[in-house]
Design an enzyme around this catalytic site. Structure first.
Site, PDB file in Angstrom:
ATOM      1  N   HIS A 111      77.187  93.597  37.534  1.00 45.22           N
ATOM      2  CA  HIS A 111      77.991  94.723  37.972  1.00 45.22           C
ATOM      3  C   HIS A 111      79.476  94.421  38.134  1.00 45.22           C
ATOM      4  O   HIS A 111      80.319  95.243  37.817  1.00 45.22           O
ATOM      5  CB  HIS A 111      77.422  95.228  39.300  1.00 45.22           C
ATOM      6  N   GLN A 148      78.732  89.467  40.595  1.00 38.02           N
ATOM      7  CA  GLN A 148      77.842  90.317  41.378  1.00 38.02           C
ATOM      8  C   GLN A 148      76.783  90.994  40.513  1.00 38.02           C
ATOM      9  O   GLN A 148      77.090  91.537  39.461  1.00 38.02           O
ATOM     10  CB  GLN A 148      78.640  91.407  42.092  1.00 38.02           C
ATOM     11  N   ARG A 151      74.742  93.697  48.763  1.00 40.58           N
ATOM     12  CA  ARG A 151      74.214  93.742  47.400  1.00 40.58           C
ATOM     13  C   ARG A 151      73.541  92.447  46.986  1.00 40.58           C
ATOM     14  O   ARG A 151      72.505  92.455  46.324  1.00 40.58           O
ATOM     15  CB  ARG A 151      75.333  94.083  46.420  1.00 40.58           C
ATOM     16  N   ARG A 160      81.034  91.357  46.762  1.00 31.87           N
ATOM     17  CA  ARG A 160      81.841  92.547  47.020  1.00 31.87           C
ATOM     18  C   ARG A 160      81.009  93.608  47.719  1.00 31.87           C
ATOM     19  O   ARG A 160      79.845  93.819  47.376  1.00 31.87           O
ATOM     20  CB  ARG A 160      82.381  93.124  45.707  1.00 31.87           C
TER      21      ARG A 160
END
Lengths: 256, 588, 251
Positions: free
Chosen positions: B352, B237, B287, B387
């Site tokens: 991340h 991510q 995201r 996520r």
């Protein structure tokens, strides 16, 4: 920028050491930790320095920069333009190597502090005004700079008599929690030694999280201890009413 | 070579990693009296990467939006994960998260409150309702501090600053772990009947990352070498908003809370570009979408001066911003000389989170090696291809507890300590000390820098087959060079020495990422391939599972478990379950 | 909302952090407080009158001696109250421990270990734990000082304003802020409670505590301001009595 910074970093271990001079090319917005990384990656791979997040959240990189306790990741090199930047480990704790010290004493102290004893099961009914007061203490990142600068621990070998500022706010965090039923005043008065503190506020000055340790935690705790152990009228009243150890003035009510 | 000695410590359960999930597992494991539990961490207690979580912990209390419930949380999680998540994990997760958060409250965490005195919840990207319980913008700090004190009071032994170099498996069962104390470099053997891995992710493989020093995937690599299966490795991510300027802070996280509290994204032309990419959810899209949008804007030449987008929260007023985002305010003020209450600031995607990791059983968190459990970022399955913000903190609590429970139950029926192979330990000690003896070797820090460069250029936010291939070749070449890493100095707290093992672990995992990324010939969630730009239904049915035999990585496909009917039904309404039940509009 | 009681990060000072000798600050404190104490001793022990027409020096008010018709050293009956109030004040404690005891002289200074340090656990310094009692007494004195401040506007020929009246008024105001921003007072009005809303709504106690907390942030400022104003008021009246200066009437 083609300028460079000069650093004097303390290198050594338990057996002793000395300051070693390094030169690091300057970069915009550079912090002391960046400079140390540059040294570590290029000149001295074994330079020991603790760091984790590099964003002032974890509190790993406490050290003394030009004699001031600072977080290395938050201290800008350009604050020291034209000066040699001296970096030393925290002086209050035993040295392990270079900038790394043995802070294990703090974790032993942490075990001595009783946990929250809720007066009702979660979910709590708690208002923001009550949360506000303790949330300030929850900002602590345990960098131990307050412990480092506290003269009781630093100069007077007070480790046996005083838990230090970090743990005063930890106790305050529970003691002032609206849903807490435990009584930590005897602990404060004796083992934790709140009165070893003479409110000289260096801990507040160095706190990177801007927690007003002395005004909002230590002094209010001292006042609670005074209520219990020093105020003759309150002591007398308690004797007369037969309540020897009842928490004074604090209402531990269970909200409806 | 001189004969080395080591210390032996016996525990029923050891937990490697002292972040949120490790500590939660430890607390759970220690609930049985007489069971000896130890937590082993490579940093100090309470410094783990969990502190970096800012926005909040997701749990469907519905304190502000009453129609919220576990079904909607489950729905959001599966949808954002693009349906390659393990549905059972997501189900357990959505059901148990609220209870775990309340546990925290009774252990001393103080969340922000609503007017009615309940836990305050803030909106976050791709969550249908306001769901993130928070404490300003330092929720992770609160979580780890609470867990830290809880575990200190649970009779657990904590070993700080230990590097684990090998996971010991004997006759197919876990036997313990081997490593050394950083303080003085002396070796230590932990013999254990069960091991819980809670070592987090490997975000340090990228140059621009929000991850802390620790995120080098040690546990994952240790288990991988020991024979554990890894899954969904291609899914990495990128958080849409990391700091951009000055160079030293590049990548440091700007919490999604900024957008949750009303922050607006604009390009260099002042346009709210999310309108083009996700007009419905705008800044609060998932995201992967926001990160990709910023990336595309920059590529199209509409980026900010240092290659990002503008994020603006100043319209909320200084009092509000300072109260809700105190950490962000200070972070920009001290590190970038910029007052976010007055002006917009530059943000760009930053690595991340690693959705991929050890393949675990949803109920017990057991891996395919008996006695080995995994929870948190190191495990895989809950988040699928992307996520949701705030799901990681509840993940730590829900599956941390389940891993502790799983280990506890395993130990109650498991045999005694497995024997340890002395020769294996001797060889390991030689291997660990070898970097001191190599001459004219390569500097581990430089290997790390090269590794980050390869991953950034070849397996970053935008991927394609040939570029990945080229990256793999470069990586294998680097891996070869890395066999000759050398260091100087003593064994006392020598970061160069520690870096050698971090780098070895990352090299192994990076290879896994690239190989897996090459296999998934579509774009899904965080995995974006320009040569296969569409999300294809047939790929939704499989996960890529990798195993390592000591020589090379083998990759195979496993079918994604199919949801039972009652859960599958939740996705047939065309909108979130909570919105279906609701007759009127959303309450204000 | 965040409490206003927390300090906020300041904008980073541009340029460089100048090295400063740690002993400068305690030395200045020591000098100022030292001179003030000497002045006060001189005032209390060598004078027996603090009244000039309708002006009464804060050192001599209330005139307890006069009430009993016997006043050998008039100021002695009262002056100890503000002195002990300030001595036990949480702010002055910081200043004199740093300035006079050098415990510590400055933050993070390598001082020689003095294992006999006992903080405020033992007498006589433990008396500081009774700060609240000196606060009670100080409030009584403050009431008289307000009376004096009002009286200072009423001259023989009626209402008027002189420099002395203004000084006494300012002095009363500063002392009021100093007294009611006190840490012990903050504890009394609400700090001792753990819950402000458990009875339902935020109580009056919370509101008062919150207000006092806001003032408390500037307790040190009020401490210095009121020290200066007391000093100025007394010096002004002393000089009037000595005939060195003449009171200036504004109208």
């Amino acid at each position: 920028m083609s300028e460079e910074f000069t650093l004097r970093v303390w290198r050594g271990d338990k057996t002793g050491g000395e300051e070693v001079e390094y030169h690091v090319p300057a970069e915009t917005g550079m912090v002391v930790l960046d400079a140390l990384h540059h040294i570590q990656h290029n000149e001295a791979p074994d330079l020991a320095v603790r760091w984790n997040c590099k964003a002032a959240h974890c509190g790993s990189c406490g050290a003394e920069v030009n004699g001031q306790p600072k977080l290395l990741c938050k201290t800008r090199m350009d604050d020291y333009v034209g000066q040699t930047v001296s970096v030393k480990p925290m002086q209050t704790f035993p040295i392990i190597k270079d900038l790394v010290t043995d802070v294990s004493w703090n974790y032993q102290v942490a075990k001595e502090i009783p946990m929250l004893e809720p007066t009702a099961p979660a979910p709590f009914n708690m208002q923001q005004i009550d949360a506000d007061r303790v949330q300030e203490f929850h900002r602590c990142i345990e960098c131990f700079l307050c412990q480092d600068t506290c003269h009781v621990l630093r100069n007077h070998e007070g480790q046996r008599q005083y838990f230090g500022p970090r743990f005063m706010i930890k106790i305050a965090e529970f003691e002032m929690h609206p849903m807490d039923g435990a009584d930590r005043v005897p602990l404060l008065a004796h083992e934790a030694g709140v009165n070893m503190c003479n409110v000289t506020k260096c801990c507040t000055e160095v706190c990177p999280q801007h927690i007003r340790i002395t005004d909002n935690a230590i002094i209010p705790l001292k006042e609670r201890v005074a209520d219990r152990y020093y105020d003759p009228v309150k002591i007398l009243l308690r004797r007369l009413s037969g309540k020897k150890n009842a928490p004074t003035g604090s209402s531990h009510k269970v909200s409806q | 070579m001189a004969h080395e000695s080591y210390e032996t410590l016996d525990y029923d359960i050891i937990i490697i990693g002292a972040g949120g999930s490790g500590l939660r597992a430890a607390v759970e494991a220690s609930q049985v009296p007489g069971l000896k539990v130890a937590v082993v961490t490579k940093s100090l207690l309470g410094k783990a990467h969990t502190v970096m979580a800012e926005g909040g912990v997701a749990a469907s209390f519905g304190n502000l939006d009453a129609p919220d419930g576990w079904q909607t949380h489950f729905y959001d999680t599966m949808r954002s994960g693009h349906f390659i998540n393990n549905y059972r994990m997501a189900e357990i997760f959505a059901k148990e998260a609220p209870e775990r958060v309340l546990e925290l409250e009774s252990w001393g965490a103080v969340f922000d409150r609503t007017k009615e005195g309940r836990i305050m919840q803030r909106p976050f990207g791709a969550h249908t309702f306001r769901r993130l319980c928070h404490i300003g913008d330092h929720t992770g700090l609160e979580l780890i501090r609470t867990m830290q004190y809880k575990s200190l009071h649970s009779g657990i032994d904590v070993f700080q600053e230990v590097t684990m170099t090998k996971l010991l498996v004997q006759d197919g069962h876990v036997a313990g772990a081997f490593g050394y104390f950083r303080e003085d470099g002396r070796f230590v053997l932990f013999r254990a009947r069960a091991v819980v891995l809670a070592t987090g992710g490997w975000g340090k493989i990228f140059k621009v990352t929000s991850n802390s020093w620790e995120s080098t995937g040690d546990g994952a690599a240790l288990a991988f070498r020991a024979g554990a299966d890894m899954m969904d490795m291609e899914m990495v991510q990128f958080h849409p908003t990391g700091m951009v300027w000055p160079p030293g802070v590049r990548g440091i996280l700007v919490t999604e809370g900024v957008r949750g509290e009303g922050g607006l994204l604009r390009n260099s032309e002042g346009e709210r570009f999310m309108q083009t990419y996700d007009p419905e959810r705008m800044e609060l899209s998932s995201r992967d979408v926001v990160a990709r949008s910023i990336f595309k804007e920059v590529q199209a030449g509409r980026g900010s001066p240092h290659g990002g987008a503008w994020l603006d929260i100043s319209h909320k007023g200084p009092e509000y911003v300072k109260a809700k985002l105190p950490g962000m305010y200070e972070q920009f003020l001290t590190l970038a000389d910029l007052d976010i209450t007055k002006e917009p600031f530059e943000v760009a995607p930053t690595c991340h989170y690693t959705m991929g990791g050890l393949r675990v059983d949803p109920e017990t968190c057991a891996t395919n090696i008996p006695g080995l459990f995994a929870a948190g970022e190191v495990a895989c399955g809950l988040h699928g291809a992307n996520r949701l913000g705030g799901n990681s903190l509840s993940d730590l609590l829900v599956f941390g507890r389940r891993a502790g429970l799983g280990a506890r139950e395993y130990v109650s029926g498991a045999p005694d300590f497995a024997p340890v192979d002395q020769a294996e330990l001797e060889a390991e000690m030689d291997r660990v000390l070898e970097p001191f003896h190599r001459e004219n070797g390569i500097n581990p820090y430089h290997v790390h820098e090269k590794l980050q460069e390869i991953m950034t250029n070849h397996a970053g936010i935008m991927r394609s087959g040939p570029v990945l291939e080229e990256g793999l070749n470069k990586l294998l070449e680097l891996k070869d060079q890395a066999r000759n890493m050398s260091i100087n100095g003593s064994r006392i707290y020598n970061p160069g020495w520690h870096a050698v093992f971090d780098v070895e672990n990352m090299l192994l995992l990076c290879e896994g990422i690239i190989r897996s990324a090459l296999e998934r010939k579509e774009s899904r969630g965080a995995h974006w391939r320009t040569d296969y730009p569409d999300e294809l239904p047939e790929w939704q049915k499989i996960n890529f599972v990798e195993s390592y035999d000591g020589e090379g990585i083998r990759i195979r496909t496993e079918p994604v478990n199919e949801m039972p009917e009652d859960l599958a039904k939740l996705f047939t309404y065309g909108k979130a379950p909570g919105l279906v039940q609701q007759s009127g509009g959303k309450e204000s | 909302m965040a409490q206003p009681l927390e300090s906020r990060p300041q904008a980073r000072p541009q340029g460089s952090a100048k090295p400063k000798a740690y002993w400068v600050e305690p030395l200045i404190t020591m000098l100022i407080l030292g001179v003030w104490v000497l002045y006060s001793l001189w005032e209390v022990f060598f004078h027996n009158n603090g009244t000039y027409q309708n002006y009464i020096s804060p050192y001599f008010s209330p005139g307890v001696g006069k009430w009993f018709g016997w006043h050998l050293l008039d100021a002695l009956y009262v002056a100890w109250v503000p002195f002990l109030f300030r001595f036990s004040c949480y702010y002055y404690r910081k200043e004199y421990y740093r300035g006079f005891f050098w415990d510590p002289p400055g933050c993070a200074q390598g001082d020689k270990p003095r294992p006999r340090y006992s903080g405020e656990t033992k007498w006589p310094l433990a008396i500081n734990n009774l700060h609240r009692y000196f606060w009670y007494l100080a409030v009584i004195v403050l009431i008289f000082l307000w009376k004096d401040a009002v009286q200072a506007f009423f001259f023989k020929n009626g209402f008027g304003v002189g420099v002395g009246s203004l000084i006494l008024l300012v002095n009363a105001v500063f002392l009021t802020f100093y007294t009611f921003s006190c840490h012990a007072f903050r504890h009394m009005v609400g700090g001792k409670k753990d819950c402000y809303s458990c009875d339902g709504k935020p109580t009056a106690s919370y509101k008062l505590w919150h207000k006092v907390s806001q003032w408390n942030v500037f307790h040190g400022t009020w401490a210095w301001a009121s020290l200066a104003s007391v000093w100025a008021a007394d010096l002004y009246i002393r000089l009037l009595l000595m005939g060195v200066i003449h009171d200036v009437r504004l109208f």
